[in-house]
Design a protein around this motif. Sequence first.
Motif, PDB file in Angstrom:
ATOM      1  N   LEU A  74     -26.869  61.479 -50.129  1.00 19.98           N
ATOM      2  CA  LEU A  74     -26.214  60.247 -49.710  1.00 19.98           C
ATOM      3  C   LEU A  74     -27.105  59.495 -48.733  1.00 19.98           C
ATOM      4  CD1 LEU A  74     -22.527  61.470 -49.148  1.00 19.98           C
ATOM      5  CD2 LEU A  74     -23.513  60.410 -51.189  1.00 19.98           C
ATOM      6  N   GLN A  75     -26.901  58.188 -48.658  1.00 21.13           N
ATOM      7  CA  GLN A  75     -27.742  57.382 -47.781  1.00 21.13           C
ATOM      8  C   GLN A  75     -27.580  57.771 -46.315  1.00 21.13           C
ATOM      9  OE1 GLN A  75     -26.994  53.136 -47.740  1.00 21.13           O
ATOM     10  NE2 GLN A  75     -29.179  52.704 -47.460  1.00 21.13           N
ATOM     11  N   SER A  76     -26.359  58.144 -45.920  1.00 23.72           N
ATOM     12  CA  SER A  76     -26.125  58.548 -44.531  1.00 23.72           C
ATOM     13  C   SER A  76     -26.940  59.786 -44.175  1.00 23.72           C
ATOM     14  CB  SER A  76     -24.637  58.810 -44.307  1.00 23.72           C
ATOM     15  OG  SER A  76     -24.148  59.786 -45.227  1.00 23.72           O
ATOM     16  N   ASP A  77     -26.954  60.777 -45.075  1.00 22.24           N
ATOM     17  CA  ASP A  77     -27.767  61.975 -44.841  1.00 22.24           C
ATOM     18  C   ASP A  77     -29.251  61.640 -44.836  1.00 22.24           C
ATOM     19  OD1 ASP A  77     -25.647  63.634 -44.561  1.00 22.24           O
ATOM     20  OD2 ASP A  77     -25.787  64.565 -46.533  1.00 22.24           O
ATOM     21  N   SER A  78     -29.657  60.751 -45.742  1.00 22.68           N
ATOM     22  CA  SER A  78     -31.061  60.375 -45.842  1.00 22.68           C
ATOM     23  C   SER A  78     -31.543  59.695 -44.556  1.00 22.68           C
ATOM     24  CB  SER A  78     -31.252  59.441 -47.041  1.00 22.68           C
ATOM     25  OG  SER A  78     -32.611  59.110 -47.208  1.00 22.68           O
ATOM     26  N   ILE A  79     -30.723  58.797 -44.005  1.00 20.78           N
ATOM     27  CA  ILE A  79     -31.095  58.105 -42.774  1.00 20.78           C
ATOM     28  C   ILE A  79     -31.170  59.074 -41.605  1.00 20.78           C
ATOM     29  CG2 ILE A  79     -30.333  56.393 -41.079  1.00 20.78           C
ATOM     30  CD1 ILE A  79     -29.191  54.769 -43.413  1.00 20.78           C
ATOM     31  N   MET A  80     -30.201  59.964 -41.497  1.00 14.26           N
ATOM     32  CA  MET A  80     -30.196  60.922 -40.386  1.00 14.26           C
ATOM     33  C   MET A  80     -31.389  61.874 -40.467  1.00 14.26           C
ATOM     34  SD  MET A  80     -27.921  60.221 -38.252  1.00 14.26           S
ATOM     35  CE  MET A  80     -28.163  61.699 -37.278  1.00 14.26           C
ATOM     36  N   LEU A  81     -31.733  62.300 -41.676  1.00 17.48           N
ATOM     37  CA  LEU A  81     -32.892  63.177 -41.825  1.00 17.48           C
ATOM     38  C   LEU A  81     -34.186  62.443 -41.474  1.00 17.48           C
ATOM     39  CD1 LEU A  81     -32.047  65.185 -45.082  1.00 17.48           C
ATOM     40  CD2 LEU A  81     -32.128  66.047 -42.743  1.00 17.48           C
ATOM     41  N   ALA A  82     -34.254  61.148 -41.819  1.00 20.43           N
ATOM     42  CA  ALA A  82     -35.435  60.365 -41.458  1.00 20.43           C
ATOM     43  C   ALA A  82     -35.547  60.217 -39.947  1.00 20.43           C
ATOM     44  CB  ALA A  82     -35.374  58.993 -42.123  1.00 20.43           C
ATOM     45  N   MET A  83     -34.406  59.995 -39.274  1.00 17.26           N
ATOM     46  CA  MET A  83     -34.433  59.895 -37.817  1.00 17.26           C
ATOM     47  C   MET A  83     -34.851  61.225 -37.177  1.00 17.26           C
ATOM     48  SD  MET A  83     -33.636  56.753 -37.187  1.00 17.26           S
ATOM     49  CE  MET A  83     -34.585  56.425 -38.669  1.00 17.26           C
ATOM     50  N   LEU A  84     -34.369  62.312 -37.757  1.00 22.22           N
ATOM     51  CA  LEU A  84     -34.744  63.633 -37.261  1.00 22.22           C
ATOM     52  C   LEU A  84     -36.213  63.923 -37.532  1.00 22.22           C
ATOM     53  CD1 LEU A  84     -33.422  66.102 -35.900  1.00 22.22           C
ATOM     54  CD2 LEU A  84     -32.979  67.019 -38.182  1.00 22.22           C
ATOM     55  N   PHE A  85     -36.705  63.396 -38.640  1.00 18.59           N
ATOM     56  CA  PHE A  85     -38.103  63.598 -39.023  1.00 18.59           C
ATOM     57  C   PHE A  85     -39.061  63.048 -37.965  1.00 18.59           C
ATOM     58  CE2 PHE A  85     -41.981  62.395 -41.365  1.00 18.59           C
ATOM     59  CZ  PHE A  85     -42.265  63.579 -42.023  1.00 18.59           C
ATOM     60  N   HIS A  86     -38.656  61.969 -37.279  1.00 14.48           N
ATOM     61  CA  HIS A  86     -39.534  61.361 -36.276  1.00 14.48           C
ATOM     62  C   HIS A  86     -39.778  62.280 -35.084  1.00 14.48           C
ATOM     63  CE1 HIS A  86     -38.336  57.119 -37.858  1.00 14.48           C
ATOM     64  NE2 HIS A  86     -39.171  57.757 -38.647  1.00 14.48           N
ATOM     65  N   PHE A  87     -38.890  63.223 -34.856  1.00 16.42           N
ATOM     66  CA  PHE A  87     -39.094  64.165 -33.761  1.00 16.42           C
ATOM     67  C   PHE A  87     -40.164  65.200 -34.091  1.00 16.42           C
ATOM     68  CE2 PHE A  87     -34.846  62.686 -32.499  1.00 16.42           C
ATOM     69  CZ  PHE A  87     -35.064  62.475 -31.143  1.00 16.42           C
ATOM     70  N   THR A  88     -40.605  65.240 -35.331  1.00 19.45           N
ATOM     71  CA  THR A  88     -41.588  66.254 -35.743  1.00 19.45           C
ATOM     72  C   THR A  88     -43.012  65.713 -35.749  1.00 19.45           C
ATOM     73  OG1 THR A  88     -41.517  65.706 -38.118  1.00 19.45           O
ATOM     74  CG2 THR A  88     -39.821  67.184 -37.277  1.00 19.45           C
ATOM     75  N   ARG A  89     -43.211  64.446 -35.430  1.00 20.46           N
ATOM     76  CA  ARG A  89     -44.517  63.817 -35.573  1.00 20.46           C
ATOM     77  C   ARG A  89     -45.578  64.439 -34.677  1.00 20.46           C
ATOM     78  NH1 ARG A  89     -45.743  61.982 -39.814  1.00 20.46           N
ATOM     79  NH2 ARG A  89     -44.744  63.997 -40.096  1.00 20.46           N
ATOM     80  N   PHE A  90     -45.181  65.078 -33.594  1.00 17.73           N
ATOM     81  CA  PHE A  90     -46.145  65.622 -32.639  1.00 17.73           C
ATOM     82  C   PHE A  90     -46.719  66.965 -33.071  1.00 17.73           C
ATOM     83  CE2 PHE A  90     -42.211  67.712 -31.546  1.00 17.73           C
ATOM     84  CZ  PHE A  90     -42.595  68.986 -31.162  1.00 17.73           C
ATOM     85  N   GLY A  91     -46.151  67.592 -34.111  1.00 12.14           N
ATOM     86  CA  GLY A  91     -46.491  68.974 -34.440  1.00 12.14           C
ATOM     87  C   GLY A  91     -47.958  69.225 -34.696  1.00 12.14           C
ATOM     88  N   THR A  92     -48.521  68.621 -35.743  1.00 14.44           N
ATOM     89  CA  THR A  92     -49.926  68.844 -36.098  1.00 14.44           C
ATOM     90  C   THR A  92     -50.888  68.368 -35.006  1.00 14.44           C
ATOM     91  OG1 THR A  92     -49.440  68.760 -38.466  1.00 14.44           O
ATOM     92  CG2 THR A  92     -51.709  68.313 -37.792  1.00 14.44           C
ATOM     93  N   PRO A  93     -50.728  67.137 -34.444  1.00 16.52           N
ATOM     94  CA  PRO A  93     -51.634  66.730 -33.360  1.00 16.52           C
ATOM     95  C   PRO A  93     -51.576  67.651 -32.141  1.00 16.52           C
ATOM     96  CG  PRO A  93     -50.515  64.821 -34.267  1.00 16.52           C
ATOM     97  CD  PRO A  93     -49.865  66.022 -34.871  1.00 16.52           C
ATOM     98  N   THR A  94     -50.422  68.257 -31.884  1.00 15.20           N
ATOM     99  CA  THR A  94     -50.329  69.180 -30.748  1.00 15.20           C
ATOM    100  C   THR A  94     -51.183  70.414 -30.974  1.00 15.20           C
ATOM    101  OG1 THR A  94     -48.107  68.418 -30.174  1.00 15.20           O
ATOM    102  CG2 THR A  94     -48.766  70.577 -29.344  1.00 15.20           C
ATOM    103  N   PHE A  95     -51.197  70.923 -32.188  1.00 19.49           N
ATOM    104  CA  PHE A  95     -52.076  72.051 -32.502  1.00 19.49           C
ATOM    105  C   PHE A  95     -53.546  71.674 -32.285  1.00 19.49           C
ATOM    106  CE2 PHE A  95     -48.682  74.011 -35.348  1.00 19.49           C
ATOM    107  CZ  PHE A  95     -48.517  75.122 -34.531  1.00 19.49           C
ATOM    108  N   VAL A  96     -53.923  70.440 -32.639  1.00 21.40           N
ATOM    109  CA  VAL A  96     -55.303  69.984 -32.415  1.00 21.40           C
ATOM    110  C   VAL A  96     -55.587  69.897 -30.923  1.00 21.40           C
ATOM    111  CG1 VAL A  96     -56.973  68.165 -32.855  1.00 21.40           C
ATOM    112  CG2 VAL A  96     -55.277  68.730 -34.602  1.00 21.40           C
ATOM    113  N   PHE A  97     -54.655  69.318 -30.181  1.00 20.19           N
ATOM    114  CA  PHE A  97     -54.799  69.216 -28.721  1.00 20.19           C
ATOM    115  C   PHE A  97     -54.977  70.589 -28.087  1.00 20.19           C
ATOM    116  CE2 PHE A  97     -52.328  69.724 -24.769  1.00 20.19           C
ATOM    117  CZ  PHE A  97     -53.085  68.960 -23.894  1.00 20.19           C
TER     118      PHE A  97
END
Length: 420
Positions: free
Chosen positions: A54-77
């Motif tokens: 559903l679109q509501s689930d899709s939007i919420m998962l996308a918003m949650l996805f933004h909290f994961t953006r730091f993962g790979t760059p943090t390993f590099v750091f």
Amino acid sequence: MTNLQAGIERKAPEPEFRHKKERIEEVTLLRAFAFLAVTLQHCIAEYIYRPDILQSDSIMLAMLFHFTRFGTPTFVFLSGLILFYNYSGKLHYRSFIRKRFGDIFVPFLCWTIIYWIAVEGVIGGKLMQPSAWLNIFLQLIKPTNGYHLWFILMIFQFYLLFPLFSRAVAAFRDRLHPDTEGKLIRRVAWASLTLSLMYGALMWLSYYKMPGWAASAGGFWAGLITFRSNYFIMYTFYFLIGSVCAFGLSRFRTFVADAMGWTMIVFIGAYIWLGYDVLRFSAERMNLQVSNYLKPSTFVIIVSQLLLLYGFALLLQRRKGAIYRILRFIGRYSFGGFLAHAFVLMLVSGVTRPMHLTGSHLPAALITFILVAAGAIGLSSLLEKLPFGRWLVGPTGRRRAGAAYAGRSVAERAVREQTG
């Protein structure tokens, strides 16, 4: 004392003790944060593109996805921080690469074979076909079965080129001749700001210009530009900021602790803007490529979140509560967990994909995340206990501590034998 005893004492070699630097405890916590972010990212990707969402689930998962953006760059750091912190002097390149090859590349080889068997054999049923055997060599260059293993190939480029990075940073440090500590901090701050602006310009070119360049170039250059996210140059900023932290650890800790209020404001603003971008450029399905690593606005959210989490790790370290102990355990086995988490997700998704989950994709993704994260860390901790566990999960703090204790015991026995 006889002359013979005196001669023995003069000739006996003095035991060599290595004066180890302070252990950076927050590194383990940041590893845990990065591992959890990458795992959550892949669990979200498992559900967000399903046709019955559903679109509501899709939007919420996308918003949650933004909290994961730091993962790979943090390993590099963290890689930059650890390398510059531990190898600030002379570096014996051959032994350095040999150690990194055993600690990082050998587990990559083992897990490449594991994912190859799982995908080509168990799932595809074509393990004995010639095409499958040819594919194993392609997986060592461009991993697709273990889709997350590209990161190991990318980070290993930093290890191969570390002497060049080390010389460049040393040359920059030699040119800093401040009269006071305040001038030193200001010069490093201006250098970091300049580096961030240059990297932001690179991100702008990467996101807005390079796709067009790839389309018009064709051939080899098109492939080189298209797969630019696999090359170290696109993550150099985080690696070099790790060197800033390594050479000014106490000042960096003070800075991130004092700046938590500002980094929180910047993160919230960048988070809202990035979410707006995703909604603006998405149709029926959320387009997560809008928030990829190589975008200027994503760069802002990553840096602010990284600094914020560093300050949060310092707070957890000071209080030493239950969350601190859990994150320390996760961080200790994070490398093995990172290698194994896609395998655990493969097992879980084998159960969930046939299920009808309309209206339940958000809780299903969160439950999957808990199962995958716990399963990957548990599997890593179990594999570490095997005689060949180091080949699968790399070194862990426990074994290194045991080796150091054994080394001290040998040295102490040598002293007792010489003096007693």
